[in-house]
Every structure is written in structure tokens, then in C-alpha cells.
Design a protein around this motif. Structure first.
Motif, PDB file in Angstrom:
ATOM      1  N   GLY A  20      31.658  -6.759 -50.682  1.00 23.56           N
ATOM      2  CA  GLY A  20      32.910  -7.094 -51.021  1.00 23.56           C
ATOM      3  C   GLY A  20      33.015  -5.309 -52.260  1.00 23.56           C
ATOM      4  N   ASP A  21      32.828  -5.891 -54.089  1.00 21.47           N
ATOM      5  CA  ASP A  21      33.129  -4.964 -54.638  1.00 21.47           C
ATOM      6  C   ASP A  21      31.605  -4.250 -54.717  1.00 21.47           C
ATOM      7  N   LYS A  22      30.862  -4.001 -54.209  1.00 23.13           N
ATOM      8  CA  LYS A  22      29.881  -2.863 -54.420  1.00 23.13           C
ATOM      9  C   LYS A  22      29.592  -1.926 -53.506  1.00 23.13           C
ATOM     10  N   VAL A  23      30.661  -1.818 -52.995  1.00 26.17           N
ATOM     11  CA  VAL A  23      30.836  -0.749 -51.710  1.00 26.17           C
ATOM     12  C   VAL A  23      31.954   0.189 -52.490  1.00 26.17           C
ATOM     13  N   LYS A  24      30.995   1.599 -52.730  1.00 27.41           N
ATOM     14  CA  LYS A  24      32.023   2.419 -53.690  1.00 27.41           C
ATOM     15  C   LYS A  24      33.318   3.514 -53.391  1.00 27.41           C
ATOM     16  N   LEU A  25      32.846   3.088 -51.664  1.00 31.55           N
ATOM     17  CA  LEU A  25      33.803   4.275 -51.031  1.00 31.55           C
ATOM     18  C   LEU A  25      34.436   4.037 -49.605  1.00 31.55           C
ATOM     19  N   SER A  26      35.371   3.526 -49.309  1.00 29.21           N
ATOM     20  CA  SER A  26      35.629   2.814 -48.266  1.00 29.21           C
ATOM     21  C   SER A  26      36.501   4.582 -46.796  1.00 29.21           C
ATOM     22  N   VAL A  27      35.725   5.137 -46.526  1.00 29.75           N
ATOM     23  CA  VAL A  27      35.978   6.478 -45.633  1.00 29.75           C
ATOM     24  C   VAL A  27      36.685   6.542 -44.385  1.00 29.75           C
ATOM     25  N   HIS A  28      37.376   6.084 -43.877  1.00 33.95           N
ATOM     26  CA  HIS A  28      38.059   6.260 -42.464  1.00 33.95           C
ATOM     27  C   HIS A  28      38.297   7.364 -42.228  1.00 33.95           C
ATOM     28  N   VAL A  29      38.335   7.940 -40.690  1.00 34.06           N
ATOM     29  CA  VAL A  29      38.896   8.579 -40.461  1.00 34.06           C
ATOM     30  C   VAL A  29      39.866   8.413 -38.828  1.00 34.06           C
ATOM     31  N   ASP A  30      41.386   7.962 -38.538  1.00 35.82           N
ATOM     32  CA  ASP A  30      42.022   7.415 -37.266  1.00 35.82           C
ATOM     33  C   ASP A  30      43.177   8.794 -36.809  1.00 35.82           C
ATOM     34  N   SER A  31      43.560   8.372 -35.865  1.00 39.37           N
ATOM     35  CA  SER A  31      44.648   9.178 -35.716  1.00 39.37           C
ATOM     36  C   SER A  31      45.900   8.624 -36.688  1.00 39.37           C
ATOM     37  N   THR A  32      46.406   6.731 -36.682  1.00 39.37           N
ATOM     38  CA  THR A  32      47.617   6.704 -37.399  1.00 39.37           C
ATOM     39  C   THR A  32      46.677   5.582 -38.554  1.00 39.37           C
ATOM     40  N   PRO A  33      47.756   5.685 -40.011  1.00 42.12           N
ATOM     41  CA  PRO A  33      47.027   4.281 -40.267  1.00 42.12           C
ATOM     42  C   PRO A  33      47.318   2.869 -39.253  1.00 42.12           C
ATOM     43  N   GLU A  34      48.179   2.289 -38.358  1.00 44.85           N
ATOM     44  CA  GLU A  34      48.646   2.580 -36.961  1.00 44.85           C
ATOM     45  C   GLU A  34      46.904   1.424 -36.383  1.00 44.85           C
ATOM     46  N   ALA A  35      47.244   2.762 -36.115  1.00 42.53           N
ATOM     47  CA  ALA A  35      45.407   2.573 -35.211  1.00 42.53           C
ATOM     48  C   ALA A  35      43.940   2.806 -36.131  1.00 42.53           C
ATOM     49  N   PHE A  36      44.309   2.321 -37.163  1.00 46.74           N
ATOM     50  CA  PHE A  36      43.121   1.639 -38.278  1.00 46.74           C
ATOM     51  C   PHE A  36      43.122   0.045 -38.543  1.00 46.74           C
ATOM     52  N   ALA A  37      41.320  -0.215 -37.420  1.00 48.44           N
ATOM     53  CA  ALA A  37      41.211  -1.560 -37.063  1.00 48.44           C
ATOM     54  C   ALA A  37      41.280  -2.260 -38.099  1.00 48.44           C
ATOM     55  N   TYR A  38      42.102  -3.435 -39.084  1.00 51.22           N
ATOM     56  CA  TYR A  38      41.056  -4.074 -40.469  1.00 51.22           C
ATOM     57  C   TYR A  38      41.581  -3.070 -41.373  1.00 51.22           C
ATOM     58  N   ARG A  39      42.536  -2.831 -41.163  1.00 49.53           N
ATOM     59  CA  ARG A  39      42.882  -1.345 -42.928  1.00 49.53           C
ATOM     60  C   ARG A  39      42.553  -2.771 -44.042  1.00 49.53           C
ATOM     61  N   THR A  40      43.482  -3.602 -44.130  1.00 49.41           N
ATOM     62  CA  THR A  40      43.756  -3.822 -45.048  1.00 49.41           C
ATOM     63  C   THR A  40      42.372  -4.828 -45.744  1.00 49.41           C
ATOM     64  N   ILE A  41      41.131  -4.749 -44.767  1.00 47.56           N
ATOM     65  CA  ILE A  41      40.068  -5.258 -45.311  1.00 47.56           C
ATOM     66  C   ILE A  41      39.712  -4.376 -46.670  1.00 47.56           C
ATOM     67  N   PHE A  42      39.598  -3.194 -46.045  1.00 49.81           N
ATOM     68  CA  PHE A  42      39.241  -2.268 -46.858  1.00 49.81           C
ATOM     69  C   PHE A  42      39.839  -1.638 -47.867  1.00 49.81           C
ATOM     70  N   GLN A  43      41.284  -1.950 -47.937  1.00 48.27           N
ATOM     71  CA  GLN A  43      42.640  -1.557 -49.045  1.00 48.27           C
ATOM     72  C   GLN A  43      42.201  -2.436 -50.156  1.00 48.27           C
ATOM     73  N   LYS A  44      40.451  -3.336 -49.809  1.00 48.02           N
ATOM     74  CA  LYS A  44      40.412  -4.318 -51.471  1.00 48.02           C
ATOM     75  C   LYS A  44      40.141  -3.920 -52.616  1.00 48.02           C
ATOM     76  N   GLY A  45      39.512  -2.240 -52.238  1.00 46.47           N
ATOM     77  CA  GLY A  45      38.345  -1.361 -52.709  1.00 46.47           C
ATOM     78  C   GLY A  45      39.115  -0.675 -52.437  1.00 46.47           C
ATOM     79  N   PRO A  46      37.657   1.227 -53.148  1.00 48.71           N
ATOM     80  CA  PRO A  46      38.290   2.123 -53.064  1.00 48.71           C
ATOM     81  C   PRO A  46      38.365   2.881 -51.799  1.00 48.71           C
ATOM     82  N   VAL A  47      38.584   3.307 -51.005  1.00 48.31           N
ATOM     83  CA  VAL A  47      39.539   3.910 -49.913  1.00 48.31           C
ATOM     84  C   VAL A  47      39.916   4.995 -49.720  1.00 48.31           C
ATOM     85  N   LEU A  48      38.880   6.143 -48.744  1.00 48.62           N
ATOM     86  CA  LEU A  48      39.718   7.654 -48.761  1.00 48.62           C
ATOM     87  C   LEU A  48      40.197   7.233 -46.882  1.00 48.62           C
ATOM     88  N   GLU A  49      41.279   7.388 -46.566  1.00 54.91           N
ATOM     89  CA  GLU A  49      42.225   8.337 -45.123  1.00 54.91           C
ATOM     90  C   GLU A  49      41.853   9.281 -44.601  1.00 54.91           C
TER      91      GLU A  49
END
Length: 123
Positions: A20-49
């Protein structure tokens, strides 16, 4: 700090749910925002896409990505990496070179078939 690419997001889903909120940053590299599976789960905290097939998008080098990650998170974290083998190896090496304290790789299949060890720590 989670660092993943493409389908490498899969193991991070349960890590995110558990930590949960113990995650300092989630970083994801993908082709498009639509290709990012479960994107909304990670957007609850700091994210770098980083998206490679969007206007102005490009695949960041390991050095570029790690520089941005460390600017946002610092080095005193546990880093969990999952993605293509060569990418994981490059990201792990760059993190350690830049002072990351602990870097762990998650893979699908046999860990022994990759060049990315389960765990490495910086000096």
C-alpha cells in the motif's frame, strides 16, 4: 520502489496490494497507457510512467531512467525490478552503480536462466 516494464508489472500487483502506502514510487515502462495492465492500482500512490509509443515518447536508457528514479526516491530503498531480462540486468547494474542499497529481480520462469541475480546490494 517498483521498477517494471510491460508484463513485468504482474508480480508488482500483489506487492502493491500488500504494501500500500509504504511504496515510495512505482515506475512502469510500456508502449502506451492502455497497455499498462492494472494501471489504476499503481496510480493510488507516487508513479513514474514512461510510454514508448505516444507522441514524444521514447524508450529511456537505463541511465536516464535510473537518474529520474533516484531523483524522485533516493537510494536508501528496496528496489524490485521485473521486465525483460536484458532490461532488468541494465537497470540493476545502473541502480547499484548509483548507490542503491538493495536491488531485487523478479522473473517469470527460471531465475537461473537470467543474468539478473535474485538479490544484490550496493557497497
Amino acid at each position: 520502489v517498483f521498477v517494471n516494464a510491460g508484463i513485468g508489472v504482474t508480480p508488482m500487483i500483489n506487492f502493491q496490494r500488500a504494501l500500500g502506502d509504504k511504496v515510495k514510487l512505482s515506475v512502469h515502462v510500456d508502449s502506451t497507457p492502455e497497455a499498462f495492465a492494472y494501471r489504476t492500482i499503481f496510480q493510488k500512490g507516487p508513479v513514474l510512467e514512461k510510454f514508448t509509443r505516444t507522441p514524444g515518447g521514447k524508450r529511456p536508457t537505463a541511465k536516464e531512467l535510473v537518474t529520474e528514479i533516484l531523483d524522485k526516491s533516493g537510494t536508501d530503498n528496496n528496489f524490485y525490478i521485473c521486465g525483460p531480462e536484458g532490461w532488468m540486468t541494465d537497470i540493476q547494474a545502473e541502480l547499484l552503480k548509483n548507490g542503491a542499497k538493495m536491488v531485487m529481480c523478479e522473473v517469470f520462469g527460471s531465475q537461473l536462466a537470467t543474468g539478473c541475480p535474485f538479490f544484490q546490494s550496493g557497497a
